[in-house]
Motif scaffolding. Structure first.
Motif, PDB file in Angstrom:
ATOM      1  N   TYR A  60      38.931 132.527  46.298  1.00  0.00           N
ATOM      2  CA  TYR A  60      40.031 133.465  46.109  1.00  0.00           C
ATOM      3  C   TYR A  60      41.343 132.969  46.717  1.00  0.00           C
ATOM      4  O   TYR A  60      42.306 133.735  46.823  1.00  0.00           O
ATOM      5  CB  TYR A  60      39.664 134.816  46.707  1.00  0.00           C
ATOM      6  CG  TYR A  60      38.453 135.456  46.048  1.00  0.00           C
ATOM      7  CD1 TYR A  60      38.413 135.646  44.671  1.00  0.00           C
ATOM      8  CD2 TYR A  60      37.354 135.855  46.804  1.00  0.00           C
ATOM      9  CE1 TYR A  60      37.306 136.215  44.063  1.00  0.00           C
ATOM     10  CE2 TYR A  60      36.245 136.439  46.205  1.00  0.00           C
ATOM     11  CZ  TYR A  60      36.220 136.613  44.830  1.00  0.00           C
ATOM     12  OH  TYR A  60      35.121 137.181  44.231  1.00  0.00           O
ATOM     13  N   GLY A  61      41.386 131.726  47.125  1.00  0.00           N
ATOM     14  CA  GLY A  61      42.630 131.129  47.582  1.00  0.00           C
ATOM     15  C   GLY A  61      43.150 131.687  48.898  1.00  0.00           C
ATOM     16  O   GLY A  61      42.397 132.177  49.735  1.00  0.00           O
ATOM     17  N   THR A  63      44.491 130.288  43.896  1.00  0.00           N
ATOM     18  CA  THR A  63      43.474 129.317  43.469  1.00  0.00           C
ATOM     19  C   THR A  63      43.981 127.915  43.717  1.00  0.00           C
ATOM     20  O   THR A  63      45.186 127.655  43.673  1.00  0.00           O
ATOM     21  CB  THR A  63      43.128 129.486  41.979  1.00  0.00           C
ATOM     22  OG1 THR A  63      42.110 128.534  41.612  1.00  0.00           O
ATOM     23  CG2 THR A  63      44.334 129.229  41.097  1.00  0.00           C
ATOM     24  N   ALA A  64      43.048 127.020  43.988  1.00  0.00           N
ATOM     25  CA  ALA A  64      43.385 125.605  44.131  1.00  0.00           C
ATOM     26  C   ALA A  64      43.289 124.876  42.801  1.00  0.00           C
ATOM     27  O   ALA A  64      43.637 123.690  42.712  1.00  0.00           O
ATOM     28  CB  ALA A  64      42.459 124.953  45.157  1.00  0.00           C
ATOM     29  N   CYS A 122      39.885 137.901  36.706  1.00  0.00           N
ATOM     30  CA  CYS A 122      40.965 138.062  37.678  1.00  0.00           C
ATOM     31  C   CYS A 122      42.237 137.352  37.217  1.00  0.00           C
ATOM     32  O   CYS A 122      42.214 136.500  36.323  1.00  0.00           O
ATOM     33  CB  CYS A 122      40.537 137.517  39.044  1.00  0.00           C
ATOM     34  SG  CYS A 122      39.328 138.559  39.884  1.00  0.00           S
ATOM     35  N   ILE A 123      43.347 137.705  37.872  1.00  0.00           N
ATOM     36  CA  ILE A 123      44.633 137.047  37.626  1.00  0.00           C
ATOM     37  C   ILE A 123      44.839 136.007  38.723  1.00  0.00           C
ATOM     38  O   ILE A 123      44.803 136.331  39.909  1.00  0.00           O
ATOM     39  CB  ILE A 123      45.791 138.060  37.633  1.00  0.00           C
ATOM     40  CG1 ILE A 123      45.654 139.035  36.470  1.00  0.00           C
ATOM     41  CG2 ILE A 123      47.132 137.349  37.541  1.00  0.00           C
ATOM     42  CD1 ILE A 123      45.021 140.347  36.828  1.00  0.00           C
ATOM     43  N   ARG A 124      45.065 134.778  38.326  1.00  0.00           N
ATOM     44  CA  ARG A 124      45.186 133.679  39.285  1.00  0.00           C
ATOM     45  C   ARG A 124      46.629 133.186  39.398  1.00  0.00           C
ATOM     46  O   ARG A 124      47.351 133.121  38.397  1.00  0.00           O
ATOM     47  CB  ARG A 124      44.305 132.497  38.868  1.00  0.00           C
ATOM     48  CG  ARG A 124      42.814 132.764  38.864  1.00  0.00           C
ATOM     49  CD  ARG A 124      42.083 131.515  38.393  1.00  0.00           C
ATOM     50  NE  ARG A 124      40.632 131.654  38.436  1.00  0.00           N
ATOM     51  CZ  ARG A 124      39.779 130.706  38.067  1.00  0.00           C
ATOM     52  NH1 ARG A 124      40.258 129.531  37.623  1.00  0.00           N
ATOM     53  NH2 ARG A 124      38.473 130.914  38.143  1.00  0.00           N
ATOM     54  N   LEU A 125      47.017 132.822  40.625  1.00  0.00           N
ATOM     55  CA  LEU A 125      48.269 132.114  40.879  1.00  0.00           C
ATOM     56  C   LEU A 125      47.946 130.900  41.737  1.00  0.00           C
ATOM     57  O   LEU A 125      46.907 130.865  42.416  1.00  0.00           O
ATOM     58  CB  LEU A 125      49.277 132.993  41.623  1.00  0.00           C
ATOM     59  CG  LEU A 125      49.877 134.196  40.893  1.00  0.00           C
ATOM     60  CD1 LEU A 125      48.986 135.420  41.072  1.00  0.00           C
ATOM     61  CD2 LEU A 125      51.279 134.489  41.417  1.00  0.00           C
ATOM     62  N   THR A 126      48.826 129.923  41.749  1.00  0.00           N
ATOM     63  CA  THR A 126      48.631 128.820  42.678  1.00  0.00           C
ATOM     64  C   THR A 126      48.671 129.370  44.102  1.00  0.00           C
ATOM     65  O   THR A 126      49.282 130.412  44.358  1.00  0.00           O
ATOM     66  CB  THR A 126      49.724 127.751  42.522  1.00  0.00           C
ATOM     67  OG1 THR A 126      50.988 128.324  42.875  1.00  0.00           O
ATOM     68  CG2 THR A 126      49.779 127.220  41.093  1.00  0.00           C
ATOM     69  N   ASN A 127      48.031 128.686  45.019  1.00  0.00           N
ATOM     70  CA  ASN A 127      48.018 129.163  46.405  1.00  0.00           C
ATOM     71  C   ASN A 127      49.430 129.298  46.970  1.00  0.00           C
ATOM     72  O   ASN A 127      49.732 130.231  47.723  1.00  0.00           O
ATOM     73  CB  ASN A 127      47.191 128.215  47.275  1.00  0.00           C
ATOM     74  CG  ASN A 127      45.704 128.439  47.107  1.00  0.00           C
ATOM     75  OD1 ASN A 127      45.254 129.556  46.848  1.00  0.00           O
ATOM     76  ND2 ASN A 127      44.921 127.373  47.237  1.00  0.00           N
ATOM     77  N   LEU A 140      35.648 139.589  40.278  1.00  0.00           N
ATOM     78  CA  LEU A 140      35.117 138.794  39.165  1.00  0.00           C
ATOM     79  C   LEU A 140      35.453 137.316  39.285  1.00  0.00           C
ATOM     80  O   LEU A 140      34.706 136.455  38.866  1.00  0.00           O
ATOM     81  CB  LEU A 140      35.671 139.337  37.851  1.00  0.00           C
ATOM     82  CG  LEU A 140      35.167 140.743  37.428  1.00  0.00           C
ATOM     83  CD1 LEU A 140      35.831 141.183  36.154  1.00  0.00           C
ATOM     84  CD2 LEU A 140      33.660 140.756  37.308  1.00  0.00           C
ATOM     85  N   GLY A 141      36.606 137.048  39.878  1.00  0.00           N
ATOM     86  CA  GLY A 141      36.994 135.650  40.088  1.00  0.00           C
ATOM     87  C   GLY A 141      37.716 135.026  38.916  1.00  0.00           C
ATOM     88  O   GLY A 141      37.891 135.628  37.884  1.00  0.00           O
TER      89      GLY A 141
END
Length: 508
Positions: free
Chosen positions: A412-413, A427-428, A441-446, A507-508
């Motif tokens: 989960y960053g 996220t990495a 899930c909604i991801r962004l860069t760390n 959910l990831g």
């Protein structure tokens, strides 16, 4: 915080100049300077001078003179004297030609010709007399020559002296939230010091908010032209032409917008607290408890005064006012400053309507937009769920956590905003941004998540839509939303927001 507005960088991005809001121009655009005047600065001396040159080269002297005169309205500037010289040159070129003499048979023309000949003879005699006097004066040394020249050249027609100066640019760094009065005093003092060290030069100081103050408030030479676009204030000084240090704040309305955004952030957290506990907290400090009661990360700086101090009554001294007894969210928490024209009362500050912080996810564009009321704080690219697993709908941020632990390390960053089964998290896996690879899930860069997280309070709305969101429209984008956050001088509060004993199952 880096401001990202596109999924992929355009090959022409390096040649673009950001003028205003969402407007970018290539300097090779033939209408570049016209657009600068239209969208950025209607009094730009550079743009008016360049347009004057353009119209002059195309034979439109009237428009050329108009733009040259407008370029001279900003003083001092590097284009003041070139524009002045162009006006003098064009004015001489436009002067009507001397009429040719009439025929000799005309008696009036004959008299005019005789008078002209007499005047020419007188001028010749005066020149000869002047030369003879100079020759005699040479026998008595340079002092005598100077006296003779002064006597024969009394400057009765008038004179014009033009001073050309070199512009020397510097950068002065200020901590975020530095009060305007302190900025003015620092710029004034530094401009005088630099002018003393560099006489006969125009000193230009660009003030940049960078979170740190250089040692002894030292000004450094401008080495990166991009810093000009990041400056919030400019000071100019040349004692040879003006005794005043001219200080100009750029886009001063942004200070009020940032203050408005900070108020909406805390108001949103207060409403979430009231929904969970049945009433608002008796003390604002209760918003900044360790996880899971971390309704907000920081007490924002009130950017007009540069203070994060909270009082219980309005006195106009800066910071904020928290009245736990007020029922209206706008009167419960508001800036402790009097807006311009408000006669030093709280009326204008409390008139800012409550608008919850909102995160909008546009699935079709893979973008996230953060609003604090009408103000856009950030626009960032995101990654979404594979096969449409990210649901449409309206959600609420129910928990906020830094470095959340999952089924495997780092899943989960750096931070997450939980909304039940799904979350907005870091996220990495940079390749998943702009793609549909997650489990919902909604991801962004760390890096982007670390910048977004402190600006989103608990209780913020999250709107997820498969259709376009229509962009940011006319709402202003704050290029430096981090100005809301406390600097290294310790202003504001900070909550402990990790949950090391919990494993999350989003959910990831």
């Amino acid at each position: 915080m880096q401001h990202l507005r596109q999924r992929f960088k355009s090959p022409a991005a390096d040649k673009l100049v950001r003028l205003h809001k969402n407007i970018y121009l290539n300097r090779s655009d033939p209408k570049y300077h016209e657009k600068v005047i239209t969208y950025l600065d209607p009094h730009s001396p550079e743009a008016h001078y360049k347009l004057g040159q353009y119209f002059e080269n195309n034979g439109n002297i009237g428009k050329a003179l108009k733009h040259y005169k407008e370029a001279m309205s900003t003083y001092p500037s590097p284009y003041y004297f070139p524009a002045s010289g162009s006006i003098r040159r064009l004015t001489k070129e436009k002067a009507p030609a001397i009429p040719r003499p009439q025929a000799a048979s005309d008696p009036i023309a004959s008299r005019t010709k005789r008078k002209g000949a007499a005047a020419g003879l007188k001028m010749l005699l005066l020149v000869l007399l002047f030369i003879n006097v100079l020759l005699l004066a040479l026998l008595y040394g340079p002092t005598a020559v100077s006296k003779v020249v002064s006597a024969f050249m009394p400057w009765s027609v008038g004179k014009e002296v033009t001073y050309e100066s070199i512009e020397t640019a510097y950068v002065l760094h200020f901590p975020y939230g530095e009060p305007q009065k302190a900025v003015e005093e620092a710029l004034h003092k530094k401009a005088l010091q630099l002018a003393n060290d560099h006489p006969k030069q125009t000193i230009v100081l660009y003030g940049v908010a960078s979170g740190v103050r250089t040692a002894d408030n030292q000004a450094v030479p401008l080495s990166d032209e991009q810093l000009k676009t990041k400056s919030f204030v400019v000071a100019e000084y040349n004692p040879a032409v003006d005794t005043s240090v001219k200080i100009r704040f750029l886009h001063p309305e942004f200070q009020k917008l940032r203050t408005t955004a900070g108020a909406q952030l805390i108001r949103t957290a207060l409403e979430a607290y009231a929904a969970d506990h049945g009433s608002v907290p008796s003390s604002i400090e209760q918003l900044f408890q360790p996880y899971p009661n971390n309704y907000a990360s920081y007490m924002p700086i009130e950017t007009i005064s540069g203070s994060a101090h909270v009082r219980t009554v309005f006195d106009g001294s800066g910071g904020w006012v928290y009245d736990a007894q007020a029922r209206d969210p706008a009167r419960r928490f508001y800036p402790n400053v009097a807006w311009e024209g408000s006669s030093g009362t709280a009326a204008a500050s409390t008139s800012l309507p409550f608008a919850p912080v909102t995160v909008t996810i546009d699935q079709s564009a893979h973008s996230l937009r953060l609003n604090a009321g009408p103000v856009v704080l950030a626009e960032l690219p995101v990654g979404l769920g594979a096969d449409g697993r990210t649901p449409d709908g309206t959600f609420t941020v129910l928990e906020r956590v830094r470095e959340p632990q999952g089924s495997r390390p780092g899943v989960y960053g750096t931070a997450a905003l939980g909304m039940g089964e799904i979350a907005i998290h870091g996220t990495a896996e940079a390749a998943s941004i702009g793609a549909n690879l997650s489990l919902g899930c909604i991801r962004l860069t760390n890096e982007a998540m670390s910048a977004l997280y402190p600006l989103v309070p608990r209780g913020a709305r999250v709107v997820i839509s498969s259709g376009g969101t229509g962009g940011s429209g006319s709402a202003p984008i704050l290029v430096q939303p981090e100005l809301l956050l406390p600097g290294k001088d310790g202003l504001g509060r900070k909550a402990e927001e990790t949950a090391k004993q919990r494993v999350f199952q989003w959910l990831g």
